[in-house]
Design an enzyme around this catalytic site. Sequence first.
Site, PDB file in Angstrom:
ATOM      1  N   LYS A 178     109.936 -39.459 -25.593  1.00  0.00           N
ATOM      2  CA  LYS A 178     110.128 -40.485 -26.633  1.00  0.00           C
ATOM      3  C   LYS A 178     110.241 -39.849 -28.021  1.00  0.00           C
ATOM      4  CE  LYS A 178     105.128 -41.336 -26.583  1.00  0.00           C
ATOM      5  NZ  LYS A 178     104.091 -42.180 -25.944  1.00  0.00           N
ATOM      6  N   ARG A 223      96.905 -52.520 -25.703  1.00  0.00           N
ATOM      7  CA  ARG A 223      98.263 -52.454 -26.258  1.00  0.00           C
ATOM      8  C   ARG A 223      99.201 -53.364 -25.476  1.00  0.00           C
ATOM      9  NH1 ARG A 223     100.798 -46.525 -27.307  1.00  0.00           N
ATOM     10  NH2 ARG A 223     100.966 -46.477 -25.041  1.00  0.00           N
ATOM     11  N   HIS A 264      96.967 -46.749 -19.244  1.00  0.00           N
ATOM     12  CA  HIS A 264      96.970 -45.720 -20.288  1.00  0.00           C
ATOM     13  C   HIS A 264      95.571 -45.652 -20.889  1.00  0.00           C
ATOM     14  CE1 HIS A 264      98.853 -42.985 -23.047  1.00  0.00           C
ATOM     15  NE2 HIS A 264      98.691 -43.742 -24.106  1.00  0.00           N
ATOM     16  N   ARG A 279     102.457 -38.389 -16.768  1.00  0.00           N
ATOM     17  CA  ARG A 279     103.299 -38.632 -17.946  1.00  0.00           C
ATOM     18  C   ARG A 279     102.946 -37.554 -18.971  1.00  0.00           C
ATOM     19  NH1 ARG A 279     100.686 -43.743 -16.970  1.00  0.00           N
ATOM     20  NH2 ARG A 279      99.595 -43.478 -18.951  1.00  0.00           N
ATOM     21  N   TYR A 304     107.016 -32.335 -60.784  1.00  0.00           N
ATOM     22  CA  TYR A 304     106.867 -33.704 -61.322  1.00  0.00           C
ATOM     23  C   TYR A 304     105.440 -33.941 -61.779  1.00  0.00           C
ATOM     24  CZ  TYR A 304     111.410 -35.156 -59.455  1.00  0.00           C
ATOM     25  OH  TYR A 304     112.740 -35.284 -59.183  1.00  0.00           O
ATOM     26  N   CYS A 337     108.588 -32.234 -53.969  1.00  0.00           N
ATOM     27  CA  CYS A 337     109.707 -33.118 -54.308  1.00  0.00           C
ATOM     28  C   CYS A 337     110.344 -33.634 -53.021  1.00  0.00           C
ATOM     29  CB  CYS A 337     110.760 -32.369 -55.119  1.00  0.00           C
ATOM     30  SG  CYS A 337     110.123 -31.407 -56.498  1.00  0.00           S
ATOM     31  N   ASP A 382     113.274 -32.906 -51.862  1.00  0.00           N
ATOM     32  CA  ASP A 382     114.099 -31.907 -51.175  1.00  0.00           C
ATOM     33  C   ASP A 382     113.661 -30.466 -51.405  1.00  0.00           C
ATOM     34  OD1 ASP A 382     116.013 -34.180 -50.856  1.00  0.00           O
ATOM     35  OD2 ASP A 382     116.206 -33.846 -53.016  1.00  0.00           O
TER      36      ASP A 382
HETATM   37  C1  LIG Z   1     103.181 -41.440 -25.283  1.00  0.00           C
HETATM   38  C2  LIG Z   1     102.614 -41.795 -23.983  1.00  0.00           C
HETATM   39  C3  LIG Z   1     102.211 -40.791 -23.089  1.00  0.00           C
HETATM   40  C4  LIG Z   1     102.173 -39.333 -23.446  1.00  0.00           C
HETATM   41  O1  LIG Z   1     101.024 -39.091 -24.206  1.00  0.00           O
HETATM   42  P1  LIG Z   1     100.581 -37.593 -24.583  1.00  0.00           P
HETATM   43  O2  LIG Z   1      99.292 -37.765 -25.274  1.00  0.00           O
HETATM   44  O3  LIG Z   1     101.647 -37.092 -25.519  1.00  0.00           O
HETATM   45  O4  LIG Z   1     100.524 -36.837 -23.329  1.00  0.00           O
HETATM   46  C5  LIG Z   1     101.798 -41.173 -21.830  1.00  0.00           C
HETATM   47  N1  LIG Z   1     101.755 -42.473 -21.469  1.00  0.00           N
HETATM   48  C6  LIG Z   1     102.105 -43.467 -22.313  1.00  0.00           C
HETATM   49  C7  LIG Z   1     102.020 -44.870 -21.856  1.00  0.00           C
HETATM   50  C8  LIG Z   1     102.528 -43.165 -23.600  1.00  0.00           C
HETATM   51  O5  LIG Z   1     102.856 -44.152 -24.429  1.00  0.00           O
END
Ligand SMILES: *Cc1c(COP(=O)(O)O)cnc(C)c1O
Length: 380
Positions: free
Chosen positions: A41, A141, A172, A225, A271, A317, A319
């Site tokens: 992602k 979530r 998760h 994941r 600045y 700044c 850039d």
């Molecule tokens: C982003 C995400 C992950 C990966 O998490 P890490 O901490 O980068 O390993 C795994 N599962 C879900 C649902 C996520 O949103």
Amino acid sequence: MTVGYLRPTRILVDQNAIYENIQNELKELEGTETVIFPVLKANAYGHGLLPVAQAAQAAGAAGFCVAILDEALALRRANFTVPILVLGITQPSEIELVIANQISVTVGSLEWLQAAYQIVQRMAYPQPIHIHLSVDSGMGRIGFRDATELLAAYTFIKTHAKYFDLEGIFTHFATADDPDDTYFQEQRARFNAMLAVLPERPRFVHVSNSATSLWHAACNGNLIRMGISMYGLNPSGNTISKLPYPLKPALSLESELVFVKKVQAGSKIGYGASYEAVTDEWIGTIPIGYADGWSRRMQGSTVLVNGQRCEIVGRICMDQLMIRLPQQYPVGTKVVLVGRSGDEEITLQEVAEYADTIHYEIICGLSDRLPRIYTGLDQH
Ligand SMILES: *Cc1c(COP(=O)(O)O)cnc(C)c1O
């Protein structure tokens, strides 16, 4: 955004590091049926979607995870044919795209299934939508929080098997990177209780982000994941330093001095004229700023020139930024913002701590104006 190829500031991504991090995780999984779906992602955590996908696939990834449908479609357009799971909620209105591209979607409510059913049932040539049911075991979530609704969703899927294929179920964890595992165990128990209401397990049951796979491997389902650890970063920052294998950071950030001058004591820099040279000082200018994702909060931190730490002086700044040099250096001298120079190293964790955030946010914040240069995959 216009990419600054002609400016000497660049992100370097070591595809071999990504390859090795995945291979090391695969070694941990040896003897199990568990597969890895690297998480790509947000432009592969700022590292660049397609080159990371390529390295991950070469390393043995069985599929990919992304956050949004557009990211999944970008992978399909690049001819990646492995399963791709969208971890966020996909709009039911996009279901035709999901089907046409064989994308797996996350479902967290019965309502979503009903909305998708209305659309898919009217399609001329419907194909089953691959579903991963999301269980909210305590992250708060997305996902099912109620066992009755979860069972109703399961039944709905099985009743409409022409349109829905139950491919997975997952949760998760909110605290897998916390040395105190009290809340982790509560979530684990809640997920297992939810799982128990299903008459049968789908093909994939998954709970592991990077932190879970590193520190709670006994809980692994049969799909990991793998996110931040694939990029070589410790999910806990530096809270837990014990790792089953070393993580190799893939990203570094470099620039060059584009302007060097000696200023007299009392001269102001930047600045707001907030910095004043104490003595006569050598000041270098580097072409990177907050528009590149190098936050104004980094003022006062250091970068590396010739193995030495040099302070960022004055405000950063949009850039450009200025640093105080220990001596005169020629224009064109390399400057390291993330990575090694001589015996010194600036890690993303150090940057994150200075900016009062986490390294995830630093890498995702590196803007598209920075070119990403890849050091290619070795022949493995
Ligand atoms: C982003 C995400 C992950 C990966 O998490 P890490 O901490 O980068 O390993 C795994 N599962 C879900 C649902 C996520 O949103």
